[in-house]
Design a protein around this motif. Structure first.
Motif, PDB file in Angstrom:
ATOM      1  N   MET A   1      63.336 -15.357  31.583  1.00 55.61           N
ATOM      2  CA  MET A   1      62.196 -15.944  32.272  1.00 55.61           C
ATOM      3  C   MET A   1      61.406 -14.846  32.970  1.00 55.61           C
ATOM      4  SD  MET A   1      62.131 -18.939  35.156  1.00 55.61           S
ATOM      5  CE  MET A   1      60.587 -19.491  35.871  1.00 55.61           C
ATOM      6  N   ILE A   2      60.092 -14.835  32.788  1.00 54.39           N
ATOM      7  CA  ILE A   2      59.238 -13.796  33.360  1.00 54.39           C
ATOM      8  C   ILE A   2      58.506 -14.354  34.569  1.00 54.39           C
ATOM      9  CG2 ILE A   2      57.247 -12.318  32.935  1.00 54.39           C
ATOM     10  CD1 ILE A   2      58.146 -12.275  29.987  1.00 54.39           C
ATOM     11  N   GLU A   3      58.654 -13.678  35.691  1.00 53.09           N
ATOM     12  CA  GLU A   3      58.003 -14.087  36.932  1.00 53.09           C
ATOM     13  C   GLU A   3      56.720 -13.292  37.118  1.00 53.09           C
ATOM     14  OE1 GLU A   3      58.753 -14.048  41.779  1.00 53.09           O
ATOM     15  OE2 GLU A   3      60.235 -13.185  40.417  1.00 53.09           O
ATOM     16  N   LEU A   4      55.587 -13.970  37.105  1.00 54.74           N
ATOM     17  CA  LEU A   4      54.318 -13.303  37.356  1.00 54.74           C
ATOM     18  C   LEU A   4      54.171 -13.063  38.855  1.00 54.74           C
ATOM     19  CD1 LEU A   4      51.939 -15.279  34.973  1.00 54.74           C
ATOM     20  CD2 LEU A   4      53.185 -13.153  34.523  1.00 54.74           C
ATOM     21  N   LYS A   5      53.710 -11.873  39.222  1.00 57.52           N
ATOM     22  CA  LYS A   5      53.578 -11.500  40.629  1.00 57.52           C
ATOM     23  C   LYS A   5      52.141 -11.719  41.091  1.00 57.52           C
ATOM     24  CE  LYS A   5      57.772  -9.814  39.970  1.00 57.52           C
ATOM     25  NZ  LYS A   5      57.852  -9.673  38.506  1.00 57.52           N
ATOM     26  N   SER A   6      52.012 -12.152  42.324  1.00 55.26           N
ATOM     27  CA  SER A   6      50.686 -12.311  42.924  1.00 55.26           C
ATOM     28  C   SER A   6      50.146 -10.939  43.331  1.00 55.26           C
ATOM     29  CB  SER A   6      50.781 -13.209  44.153  1.00 55.26           C
ATOM     30  OG  SER A   6      51.471 -12.540  45.200  1.00 55.26           O
ATOM     31  N   PRO A   7      48.827 -10.825  43.585  1.00 56.65           N
ATOM     32  CA  PRO A   7      48.300  -9.544  44.071  1.00 56.65           C
ATOM     33  C   PRO A   7      49.005  -9.059  45.338  1.00 56.65           C
ATOM     34  CG  PRO A   7      46.503 -10.935  43.335  1.00 56.65           C
ATOM     35  CD  PRO A   7      47.742 -11.784  43.279  1.00 56.65           C
ATOM     36  N   GLY A 175      61.300  -5.479  32.518  1.00 54.37           N
ATOM     37  CA  GLY A 175      60.646  -6.089  33.655  1.00 54.37           C
ATOM     38  C   GLY A 175      61.404  -5.784  34.932  1.00 54.37           C
ATOM     39  N   LEU A 176      60.731  -5.922  36.050  1.00 52.82           N
ATOM     40  CA  LEU A 176      61.370  -5.749  37.359  1.00 52.82           C
ATOM     41  C   LEU A 176      60.478  -6.371  38.413  1.00 52.82           C
ATOM     42  CD1 LEU A 176      60.977  -2.000  38.523  1.00 52.82           C
ATOM     43  CD2 LEU A 176      59.421  -3.218  37.003  1.00 52.82           C
ATOM     44  N   GLY A 177      61.034  -6.512  39.605  1.00 60.47           N
ATOM     45  CA  GLY A 177      60.288  -7.127  40.707  1.00 60.47           C
ATOM     46  C   GLY A 177      61.189  -7.330  41.890  1.00 60.47           C
ATOM     47  N   ARG A 178      61.828  -8.482  41.927  1.00 64.28           N
ATOM     48  CA  ARG A 178      62.802  -8.730  42.998  1.00 64.28           C
ATOM     49  C   ARG A 178      64.142  -8.067  42.701  1.00 64.28           C
ATOM     50  NH1 ARG A 178      60.751 -12.770  46.336  1.00 64.28           N
ATOM     51  NH2 ARG A 178      59.021 -13.944  45.441  1.00 64.28           N
ATOM     52  N   THR A 179      64.399  -7.804  41.424  1.00 66.11           N
ATOM     53  CA  THR A 179      65.600  -7.077  41.018  1.00 66.11           C
ATOM     54  C   THR A 179      65.187  -5.958  40.069  1.00 66.11           C
ATOM     55  OG1 THR A 179      66.027  -8.516  39.122  1.00 66.11           O
ATOM     56  CG2 THR A 179      67.019  -9.156  41.228  1.00 66.11           C
ATOM     57  N   MET A 180      66.134  -5.044  39.803  1.00 68.07           N
ATOM     58  CA  MET A 180      65.802  -3.869  38.990  1.00 68.07           C
ATOM     59  C   MET A 180      65.572  -4.216  37.528  1.00 68.07           C
ATOM     60  SD  MET A 180      67.905  -0.276  38.609  1.00 68.07           S
ATOM     61  CE  MET A 180      69.463  -1.072  38.198  1.00 68.07           C
ATOM     62  N   HIS A 181      66.315  -5.165  36.994  1.00 68.71           N
ATOM     63  CA  HIS A 181      66.173  -5.510  35.587  1.00 68.71           C
ATOM     64  C   HIS A 181      65.842  -6.993  35.444  1.00 68.71           C
ATOM     65  CE1 HIS A 181      68.700  -1.802  34.441  1.00 68.71           C
ATOM     66  NE2 HIS A 181      67.437  -1.595  34.095  1.00 68.71           N
ATOM     67  N   GLU A 182      64.648  -7.258  34.966  1.00 71.36           N
ATOM     68  CA  GLU A 182      64.198  -8.613  34.674  1.00 71.36           C
ATOM     69  C   GLU A 182      63.657  -8.636  33.248  1.00 71.36           C
ATOM     70  OE1 GLU A 182      62.755  -9.553  39.304  1.00 71.36           O
ATOM     71  OE2 GLU A 182      61.291  -9.650  37.658  1.00 71.36           O
ATOM     72  N   LEU A 198      50.848 -10.170  26.751  1.00 66.74           N
ATOM     73  CA  LEU A 198      50.834  -9.610  28.103  1.00 66.74           C
ATOM     74  C   LEU A 198      49.871 -10.383  28.990  1.00 66.74           C
ATOM     75  CD1 LEU A 198      50.783  -5.825  27.137  1.00 66.74           C
ATOM     76  CD2 LEU A 198      52.768  -7.262  27.644  1.00 66.74           C
ATOM     77  N   ARG A 199      50.296 -10.617  30.223  1.00 68.45           N
ATOM     78  CA  ARG A 199      49.488 -11.396  31.169  1.00 68.45           C
ATOM     79  C   ARG A 199      49.380 -10.666  32.502  1.00 68.45           C
ATOM     80  NH1 ARG A 199      52.318 -17.079  31.638  1.00 68.45           N
ATOM     81  NH2 ARG A 199      50.478 -17.461  32.953  1.00 68.45           N
ATOM     82  N   ALA A 200      48.281 -10.875  33.196  1.00 72.02           N
ATOM     83  CA  ALA A 200      48.127 -10.316  34.530  1.00 72.02           C
ATOM     84  C   ALA A 200      49.235 -10.860  35.424  1.00 72.02           C
ATOM     85  CB  ALA A 200      46.762 -10.677  35.101  1.00 72.02           C
ATOM     86  N   GLY A 201      49.806  -9.988  36.229  1.00 76.22           N
ATOM     87  CA  GLY A 201      50.900 -10.378  37.104  1.00 76.22           C
ATOM     88  C   GLY A 201      52.259  -9.938  36.598  1.00 76.22           C
ATOM     89  N   MET A 202      52.330  -9.490  35.338  1.00 72.15           N
ATOM     90  CA  MET A 202      53.593  -8.954  34.823  1.00 72.15           C
ATOM     91  C   MET A 202      53.818  -7.562  35.408  1.00 72.15           C
ATOM     92  SD  MET A 202      53.436 -10.161  30.819  1.00 72.15           S
ATOM     93  CE  MET A 202      54.996  -9.397  30.422  1.00 72.15           C
ATOM     94  N   THR A 203      55.042  -7.274  35.791  1.00 67.49           N
ATOM     95  CA  THR A 203      55.394  -5.957  36.303  1.00 67.49           C
ATOM     96  C   THR A 203      56.510  -5.390  35.436  1.00 67.49           C
ATOM     97  OG1 THR A 203      56.773  -7.079  37.973  1.00 67.49           O
ATOM     98  CG2 THR A 203      54.625  -6.257  38.678  1.00 67.49           C
ATOM     99  N   LEU A 204      56.300  -4.166  34.958  1.00 69.34           N
ATOM    100  CA  LEU A 204      57.181  -3.570  33.963  1.00 69.34           C
ATOM    101  C   LEU A 204      57.512  -2.131  34.335  1.00 69.34           C
ATOM    102  CD1 LEU A 204      55.126  -4.607  30.792  1.00 69.34           C
ATOM    103  CD2 LEU A 204      57.103  -5.835  31.714  1.00 69.34           C
ATOM    104  N   ALA A 205      58.686  -1.702  33.966  1.00 72.73           N
ATOM    105  CA  ALA A 205      59.034  -0.284  33.981  1.00 72.73           C
ATOM    106  C   ALA A 205      58.973   0.204  32.538  1.00 72.73           C
ATOM    107  CB  ALA A 205      60.424  -0.060  34.557  1.00 72.73           C
ATOM    108  N   LEU A 206      58.074   1.137  32.269  1.00 69.29           N
ATOM    109  CA  LEU A 206      57.978   1.742  30.942  1.00 69.29           C
ATOM    110  C   LEU A 206      58.686   3.081  30.997  1.00 69.29           C
ATOM    111  CD1 LEU A 206      54.230   1.075  30.043  1.00 69.29           C
ATOM    112  CD2 LEU A 206      56.189  -0.476  29.933  1.00 69.29           C
TER     113      LEU A 206
END
Length: 259
Positions: A1-7, A175-182, A198-206
């Motif tokens: 599940m992918i959690e989109l982040k707010s600004p 993905g990441l956000g609240r945890t290191m690996h999402e 890809l959608r706005a609000g996705m946060t990724l580690a490349l």
């Protein structure tokens, strides 16, 4: 599940990202001939403690590792490229050192990695490091709303193959956000136009990483350190990004003064 982040949440992740970038820049300055990896590890422990941050690595126990990880940095030298266990080793002239750091501040995580060459660089090592940096830039440029996850992967792979490097698909970004690996996993190899939109609000580690002459890996007896299977040298570059309506926003950009 992918959690989109707010600004607002992305802003909070960037606070963490700036700290990660600052500490990696400090390590780049400290890494010199004769410096022990354990000294670098303890420097980061002190910085995390001072900032009131939380290491994402300490007590990390994934299925591929050997029990809880009891360090706050991954420090990988020469043919080691990922999950390098800090140990009693004094850096030597010409060593290729990859430094990987992930921390959380106030509940939000950022993750980045940087490879530097200690002392006198060999041209082939500089070329390898630059290839990972170019691939990271290409992946970031492909991270736009409406593009596909495969566009990022294909952009990274194209840089690697253009430099003559094979790409390992076992470990990549995430993905990441609240945890290191999402979710999602972001492979360093793939086909453009395929995969998740890809959608706005996705946060990724490349995190493109390459070895000079192989795409195969082996794991050290420590159960963590991943090396090139043929002993060839390696490099790894990583940023945390947020996808916005205007494209990718790098949350772990290095300070302007670099080694």
């Amino acid at each position: 599940m992918i959690e989109l982040k707010s600004p607002a949440e992305i802003e909070r992740m960037e606070v963490t990202g700036r700290f990660v970038a600052e500490v990696l820049a400090e390590l780049s300055e400290l890494a010199d001939v004769g410096v022990n990896l354990l000294d670098l590890e303890h420097h980061v422990r002190g910085r995390i403690r001072e900032r009131g941050a939380r290491s994402c690595y300490w007590d990390y126990a994934p299925s591929f590792g050997n029990g809880p990880f009891r360090n706050v940095t991954c420090l990988s030298v020469n043919d080691a490229v990922l999950h390098g266990l800090p140990h009693d080793y004094a850096l030597r002239d010409g060593d290729v050192l990859t430094m990987d750091l992930a921390v959380g501040i106030d509940g939000w995580v950022a993750d980045a990695a940087r490879t530097v060459i200690v002392g006198t660089p060999a041209e082939e090592d500089l070329r390898l490091v630059r290839a990972t940096e170019e691939a990271l830039t290409a992946g970031i440029e492909a991270a736009r709303p409406g593009n596909r996850l495969g566009d990022i992967s294909a952009a990274i792979e194209a840089v690697a193959t253009g430099h003559g490097y094979a790409v390992n698909g076992e470990f990549g970004g995430h993905g990441l956000g609240r945890t290191m690996h999402e979710d999602p996993h972001v492979s360093n190899t793939g086909r453009a136009g395929r995969g998740l939109t890809l959608r706005a609000g996705m946060t990724l580690a490349l995190e493109p990483w390459f070895a000079r002459t192989t795409d195969r890996i082996v794991v050290d007896p420590d159960g963590w350190t991943i090396r090139s299977a043929d002993g060839s040298r390696t490099a790894h570059s990583e940023h945390t990004i947020a996808i916005t309506g205007d494209g990718a926003r790098v949350l772990t950009r290095q300070p302007s003064r670099q080694k």
